[in-house]
Design an enzyme around this catalytic site. Structure first.
Site, short mmCIF file in Angstrom:
data_model
loop_
_atom_site.label_atom_id
_atom_site.label_comp_id
_atom_site.label_asym_id
_atom_site.label_seq_id
_atom_site.Cartn_x
_atom_site.Cartn_y
_atom_site.Cartn_z
N ASN A 9 0.87 -1.12 0.36
CA ASN A 9 -0.41 -0.46 -0.36
C ASN A 9 0.86 1.26 -0.36
O ASN A 9 1.51 1.25 1.36
CB ASN A 9 -1.11 0.41 1.58
CG ASN A 9 -1.55 1.33 1.19
OD1 ASN A 9 -1.48 2.06 0.39
ND2 ASN A 9 -1.86 1.62 2.89
N LYS A 11 -0.03 4.22 -0.14
CA LYS A 11 -0.17 6.12 0.32
C LYS A 11 0.16 6.50 -1.03
O LYS A 11 -0.19 6.43 -2.23
CB LYS A 11 -0.18 5.50 1.50
CG LYS A 11 -0.02 4.38 2.64
CD LYS A 11 0.12 5.03 3.52
CE LYS A 11 0.31 3.10 5.01
NZ LYS A 11 -0.18 3.85 6.22
N HIS A 100 -9.88 0.57 5.05
CA HIS A 100 -8.19 0.74 5.82
C HIS A 100 -8.70 2.10 7.25
O HIS A 100 -8.99 3.12 6.43
CB HIS A 100 -6.92 1.77 4.40
CG HIS A 100 -6.41 1.63 5.23
ND1 HIS A 100 -5.87 3.40 5.80
CD2 HIS A 100 -5.37 1.12 4.73
CE1 HIS A 100 -4.06 2.72 6.09
NE2 HIS A 100 -3.99 1.52 5.77
N GLU A 102 -7.33 4.42 7.38
CA GLU A 102 -6.73 6.08 6.87
C GLU A 102 -8.46 6.62 6.41
O GLU A 102 -9.38 7.66 6.90
CB GLU A 102 -5.18 6.03 6.55
CG GLU A 102 -4.52 6.70 7.06
CD GLU A 102 -3.02 5.70 6.23
OE1 GLU A 102 -3.26 5.41 5.21
OE2 GLU A 102 -2.39 5.01 7.46
N GLU A 172 -5.55 -4.68 10.85
CA GLU A 172 -4.85 -3.56 10.98
C GLU A 172 -4.51 -3.03 12.01
O GLU A 172 -5.48 -1.80 12.33
CB GLU A 172 -4.41 -2.53 10.06
CG GLU A 172 -3.77 -3.49 8.43
CD GLU A 172 -3.39 -2.65 7.55
OE1 GLU A 172 -2.36 -2.85 7.15
OE2 GLU A 172 -4.03 -1.76 7.44
N GLY A 178 2.21 2.55 10.92
CA GLY A 178 2.83 3.50 10.61
C GLY A 178 4.04 3.78 11.44
O GLY A 178 4.29 5.56 11.66
N SER A 218 2.78 -2.36 11.06
CA SER A 218 4.29 -2.29 11.22
C SER A 218 5.58 -3.17 10.67
O SER A 218 5.85 -3.36 10.80
CB SER A 218 4.91 -1.18 12.13
OG SER A 218 4.30 0.14 12.13
#
Ligand code: PEP
Length: 257
Positions: A9, A11, A100, A102, A172, A178, A218
């Protein structure tokens, strides 16, 4: 045997030149291996939407699949700024990341919206990668299982077993994305096992056994082997470490060196 999926991904990173260079570098390493590895592992790259055509060209002739990071559930119409499943398919996209963290936390996507997107992806024969995960506050309040179960069941609303079998789940934990703080392999395994249990109830044994549950948060070249050694972890969704060929290639080679 569940085929492991390693999904990049990217991003909102890279430009057309850097994207092409990164794909070239990944292909140089992985193309020769994917024939043999392809039966047991699958690789996918999800660039920003505007870079999909460039990456599609760069992936021509490769076994590496092309993914998208998001899409809207309608096929066309007055939805300014959105991209639909048929549009993605026209550019060779086969997988789409949905829900996701985000998208949920920065853009306010709800379970209901994500479920509509999952159904649209399946309708158009795209593989949805349904992301679920608890926040740190939810984990600390002891609400991890409840949160994950709700997100999973809501994301799969109105799907039958055959449809559920075509979905990939990505666990996740939000606190691990991140941040450099990955879930320990045991923590991840516990949640993956519990999710498979929920899927047995929601669908059936076969579907729950065959569905792939990826871990994301991560993942690095350093921790991937211990995560992938767990029986219910079927691959990885990789953010930061997918932006460098060396680390992403090493992740795809998990447990192989
Ligand atoms: C992700 O974007 O899905 C992700 C897991 O990011 P990172 O690997 O950077 O934590």
């Amino acid at each position: 045997m569940r085929r492991k999926l390693f999904a990049a991904n990217w991003k909102m990173n890279l430009d057309p030149v850097a994207a092409r260079d990164l794909v070239k570098a990944i292909r140089a390493e992985l193309d020769p291996e994917l024939g043999a590895l392809g039966k047991e592992r699958e690789v996918m790259i999800a660039p920003p939407a505007i870079l999909i055509p460039a990456v599609q060209q760069e992936l021509a002739g490769s076994a590496i699949a092309l993914g998208a990071q998001n899409m809207y559930f309608e096929d066309h119409g007055a939805f300014t700024g959105e991209i639909s499943a048929p549009m993605l398919k026209a550019f060779g996209v086969t997988h789409v990341i949905l829900g996701h963290s985000e998208r949920r936390h920065v853009f306010g996507e709800t379970d209901e919206l994500i479920n509509k997107k999952v159904k649209a992806a399946l309708r158009h024969d795209l593989t949805p990668i349904l992301c679920i995960g608890e926040t740190l506050a939810q984990r600390e309040a002891g609400d991890t299982t409840k949160t994950l179960t709700n997100q999973l069941l809501n994301g799969l609303q109105e799907l039958d077993c055959a449809q559920i079998a075509r979905v990939v789940i990505a666990y996740e934990p939000v606190w691990a994305i991140g941040t450099g703080k990955n879930a320990t392999p045991d923590q991840a395994q516990t949640e993956h096992r519990a999710l498979r249990g929920v899927l047995i109830e929601r669908a059936d044994e076969d579907t729950a056994h065959n569905i792939r549950i990826l871990y994301g948060g991560s993942v690095t070249a350093e921790n991937v082997d211990s995560l992938m050694s767990k029986p219910d972890i079927d691959g990885a969704l990789v953010g930061g470490a997918s932006l460098r060929a060396e680390s992403f290639v090493r992740i795809v080679r998990a447990l192989k060196l």
